[in-house]
Design a protein around this motif. Structure first.
Motif, PDB file in Angstrom:
ATOM      1  N   GLY A  33     -38.076  61.613  -1.922  1.00  0.00           N
ATOM      2  CA  GLY A  33     -38.198  61.762  -3.374  1.00  0.00           C
ATOM      3  C   GLY A  33     -38.032  63.182  -3.857  1.00  0.00           C
ATOM      4  N   LEU A  34     -38.845  64.102  -3.320  1.00  0.00           N
ATOM      5  CA  LEU A  34     -38.783  65.485  -3.785  1.00  0.00           C
ATOM      6  C   LEU A  34     -37.472  66.160  -3.391  1.00  0.00           C
ATOM      7  N   THR A  35     -36.953  65.811  -2.210  1.00  0.00           N
ATOM      8  CA  THR A  35     -35.670  66.380  -1.799  1.00  0.00           C
ATOM      9  C   THR A  35     -34.554  65.927  -2.729  1.00  0.00           C
ATOM     10  N   ALA A  36     -34.594  64.648  -3.150  1.00  0.00           N
ATOM     11  CA  ALA A  36     -33.576  64.147  -4.084  1.00  0.00           C
ATOM     12  C   ALA A  36     -33.660  64.867  -5.420  1.00  0.00           C
ATOM     13  N   ALA A  94     -30.655  67.179  -6.884  1.00  0.00           N
ATOM     14  CA  ALA A  94     -30.062  66.867  -8.190  1.00  0.00           C
ATOM     15  C   ALA A  94     -30.125  68.071  -9.123  1.00  0.00           C
ATOM     16  N   LEU A  95     -31.255  68.787  -9.127  1.00  0.00           N
ATOM     17  CA  LEU A  95     -31.380  69.963  -9.991  1.00  0.00           C
ATOM     18  C   LEU A  95     -30.411  71.064  -9.570  1.00  0.00           C
ATOM     19  N   LEU A  96     -30.292  71.286  -8.264  1.00  0.00           N
ATOM     20  CA  LEU A  96     -29.365  72.322  -7.786  1.00  0.00           C
ATOM     21  C   LEU A  96     -27.918  71.952  -8.104  1.00  0.00           C
ATOM     22  N   ALA A  97     -27.573  70.677  -7.875  1.00  0.00           N
ATOM     23  CA  ALA A  97     -26.213  70.234  -8.193  1.00  0.00           C
ATOM     24  C   ALA A  97     -25.957  70.286  -9.696  1.00  0.00           C
ATOM     25  N   GLY A  98     -26.954  69.867 -10.491  1.00  0.00           N
ATOM     26  CA  GLY A  98     -26.799  69.913 -11.942  1.00  0.00           C
ATOM     27  C   GLY A  98     -26.603  71.319 -12.466  1.00  0.00           C
ATOM     28  N   LEU A  99     -27.249  72.302 -11.813  1.00  0.00           N
ATOM     29  CA  LEU A  99     -27.044  73.691 -12.205  1.00  0.00           C
ATOM     30  C   LEU A  99     -25.587  74.105 -12.040  1.00  0.00           C
ATOM     31  N   SER A 100     -24.983  73.681 -10.935  1.00  0.00           N
ATOM     32  CA  SER A 100     -23.563  74.012 -10.734  1.00  0.00           C
ATOM     33  C   SER A 100     -22.674  73.293 -11.744  1.00  0.00           C
ATOM     34  N   ALA A 104     -13.716  74.151  -9.158  1.00  0.00           N
ATOM     35  CA  ALA A 104     -13.827  73.088  -8.149  1.00  0.00           C
ATOM     36  C   ALA A 104     -14.293  73.653  -6.804  1.00  0.00           C
ATOM     37  N   ILE A 105     -13.709  74.774  -6.401  1.00  0.00           N
ATOM     38  CA  ILE A 105     -14.112  75.397  -5.124  1.00  0.00           C
ATOM     39  C   ILE A 105     -15.559  75.879  -5.201  1.00  0.00           C
ATOM     40  N   SER A 106     -15.953  76.407  -6.348  1.00  0.00           N
ATOM     41  CA  SER A 106     -17.324  76.898  -6.505  1.00  0.00           C
ATOM     42  C   SER A 106     -18.338  75.764  -6.405  1.00  0.00           C
ATOM     43  N   VAL A 107     -18.071  74.644  -7.110  1.00  0.00           N
ATOM     44  CA  VAL A 107     -18.985  73.504  -7.054  1.00  0.00           C
ATOM     45  C   VAL A 107     -19.068  72.953  -5.635  1.00  0.00           C
ATOM     46  N   MET A 108     -17.917  72.877  -4.950  1.00  0.00           N
ATOM     47  CA  MET A 108     -17.907  72.341  -3.589  1.00  0.00           C
ATOM     48  C   MET A 108     -18.644  73.269  -2.633  1.00  0.00           C
ATOM     49  N   ALA A 109     -18.418  74.564  -2.744  1.00  0.00           N
ATOM     50  CA  ALA A 109     -19.090  75.520  -1.861  1.00  0.00           C
ATOM     51  C   ALA A 109     -20.593  75.536  -2.112  1.00  0.00           C
ATOM     52  N   TRP A 110     -21.003  75.528  -3.380  1.00  0.00           N
ATOM     53  CA  TRP A 110     -22.423  75.487  -3.723  1.00  0.00           C
ATOM     54  C   TRP A 110     -23.067  74.203  -3.170  1.00  0.00           C
ATOM     55  N   GLY A 111     -22.330  73.092  -3.271  1.00  0.00           N
ATOM     56  CA  GLY A 111     -22.871  71.839  -2.763  1.00  0.00           C
ATOM     57  C   GLY A 111     -23.030  71.827  -1.256  1.00  0.00           C
ATOM     58  N   VAL A 112     -22.029  72.346  -0.549  1.00  0.00           N
ATOM     59  CA  VAL A 112     -22.069  72.324   0.920  1.00  0.00           C
ATOM     60  C   VAL A 112     -23.143  73.262   1.460  1.00  0.00           C
ATOM     61  N   ILE A 119     -25.642  75.061  -0.307  1.00  0.00           N
ATOM     62  CA  ILE A 119     -26.957  75.130  -0.952  1.00  0.00           C
ATOM     63  C   ILE A 119     -27.568  73.745  -1.117  1.00  0.00           C
ATOM     64  N   VAL A 120     -26.844  72.839  -1.791  1.00  0.00           N
ATOM     65  CA  VAL A 120     -27.406  71.529  -2.110  1.00  0.00           C
ATOM     66  C   VAL A 120     -27.642  70.704  -0.845  1.00  0.00           C
ATOM     67  N   SER A 121     -26.655  70.655   0.023  1.00  0.00           N
ATOM     68  CA  SER A 121     -26.783  69.819   1.215  1.00  0.00           C
ATOM     69  C   SER A 121     -27.758  70.369   2.236  1.00  0.00           C
ATOM     70  N   SER A 122     -28.143  71.624   2.116  1.00  0.00           N
ATOM     71  CA  SER A 122     -29.118  72.173   3.058  1.00  0.00           C
ATOM     72  C   SER A 122     -30.448  71.433   2.962  1.00  0.00           C
ATOM     73  N   ALA A 123     -30.788  70.964   1.758  1.00  0.00           N
ATOM     74  CA  ALA A 123     -32.022  70.191   1.589  1.00  0.00           C
ATOM     75  C   ALA A 123     -31.923  68.852   2.311  1.00  0.00           C
ATOM     76  N   ASP A 124     -30.722  68.266   2.306  1.00  0.00           N
ATOM     77  CA  ASP A 124     -30.538  66.967   2.957  1.00  0.00           C
ATOM     78  C   ASP A 124     -30.467  67.105   4.471  1.00  0.00           C
ATOM     79  N   ASN A 125     -29.788  68.146   4.940  1.00  0.00           N
ATOM     80  CA  ASN A 125     -29.549  68.299   6.373  1.00  0.00           C
ATOM     81  C   ASN A 125     -30.643  69.051   7.105  1.00  0.00           C
ATOM     82  N   VAL A 126     -31.503  69.770   6.373  1.00  0.00           N
ATOM     83  CA  VAL A 126     -32.541  70.578   7.028  1.00  0.00           C
ATOM     84  C   VAL A 126     -33.937  70.144   6.591  1.00  0.00           C
TER      85      VAL A 126
END
Length: 371
Positions: free
Chosen positions: A217-220, A224-230, A276-284, A286-293
């Protein structure tokens, strides 16, 4: 003769008990999911309720009412605001799509058109769409007319969920007021069946529920907030709507990349390569670090359960029980794993006792036994 009468008596008693359980399930099946949700929310927020309970002078009804009202305000107000924002941005998104479709200049990236198998089909659809943009309106209208039953089903499901929310709130009040009594009765009942091991199983359920709520829950929410910022920084249309969609995808393991990856692909199709590159890089990075770590560490680290089993529990729970299965699935597998480990440990201890000799064989064993 007396044994046959006793056996018949037991069979009739078991049949009566089984029938009562079956009939009770038929009566209560609609309320099972609201009660499970209320149980999870009560458990997670119990420390906060204890503070309110002490602040109210340990008056059960008042403290339970205040806690339930506070939760409804904390959850309900953002939900209402989110619905208004979703409706507003959804209308603008529909108007933008309609404007782009009617312009006759719908394009997708060249590499998408060259994809194997589906590339030719995409090119054909784009050619027909740009040649006659108004044809899609009639096709959509025809499709809607043929699927009005699905719309009624969706409205009916929304109405049912609103009613379930009412029963969740009602159950919350009584769980806060009498939760400790209910828990003690449940422990005592299971203790009569399972024995002392029930305390270990309840501890496993407690740790798994807390870890899954925080890990999923909290990770989601964080993702979402980090992705929404981008999305806001990149100037993507309807960022709030996309943030909500990303949150829903983030509840599923490894679903977040679908959210920000789709946004990056859309930006690339609009010629906004840097964004597009910025959103993808930020997602990979920053955002995905919460999911993968964070999520694996919080869930499997706190409960000593393999992350693969947790992932299977989340996905299997979702498919079997709906959204509440996010928490039910991992808890079921955690209890099963606890039973397995306990059985293995008991088996090892029994084998060690059986293999240990009754009398020491030499002086060294006598000395070790003395020590």
């Amino acid at each position: 003769m007396q044994q046959n009468v006793s056996l018949l008596h037991r069979i009739l008693l078991f049949s009566l008990l089984f029938g009562l359980i079956l009939l009770s399930y038929k009566v209560l099946q609609y309320f099972i999911i609201p009660v499970v949700w209320a149980s999870i929310i009560t458990y997670i927020t119990w420390p906060m309720y204890r503070r309110i309970h002490l602040w109210c002078g340990e008056r059960k009804n008042l403290s339970a009412l205040l806690m339930t009202t506070a939760l409804l305000l904390v959850v309900g107000i953002p939900l209402i605001i989110g619905l208004f924002v979703l409706q507003y941005e959804g209308r603008h998104l529909y108007q933008d799509l309609q404007r782009q479709l009617y312009s006759g200049h719908v394009i997708v990236p060249e590499f998408v058109q060259k994809l194997p198998i589906i590339g030719n089909e995409i090119q054909r659809i784009l050619k027909e769409l740009n040649h006659n943009p108004h044809a899609i309106s009639s096709n959509i209208g025809t499709w809607i007319q043929g699927h009005l039953g699905y719309g009624r089903l969706v409205i009916s499901e929304i109405s049912r969920n609103i009613i379930k929310l009412f029963f969740v709130a009602l159950s919350l009040f009584f769980f806060y007021r009498d939760g400790h009594i209910i828990l003690e009765q449940v422990k005592r009942a299971f203790g009569l069946i399972i024995g002392e091991r029930i305390h270990h199983y309840f501890t496993t359920i407690s740790e798994t529920t807390r870890a899954v709520v925080y890990g999923v829950g909290l990770t989601a929410v964080a993702q979402a907030l980090l992705a929404g910022l981008s999305y806001f920084v990149a100037g993507v249309p309807n960022p709030m709507l996309l943030t909500i969609v990303t949150f829903l995808l983030a509840l599923i393991p490894f679903g977040t990349p679908i959210g920000y990856g789709s946004v990056a692909l859309w930006l690339f199709s609009q010629g906004q390569t840097v964004e597009a590159i910025s959103v993808m890089a930020w997602g990979v990075f920053i955002v995905s670090s919460a999911d993968n770590v964070i999520r694996p560490l919080v869930i499997s680290g706190a409960t000593k359960i393999p992350f693969l089993l947790i992932m299977f529990g989340v996905l299997g729970g979702l498919s079997s029980f709906g959204l509440v299965g996010l928490f039910i699935g991992p808890v079921i597998l955690a209890v099963l794993l606890a039973c397995w480990r306990e059985w293995i440990q008991d088996t090892i201890q029994q084998n060690e006792l059986q293999q240990r000799p009754l009398f020491p064989q030499d002086d060294s064993e006598i000395e070790s036994a003395d020590t």
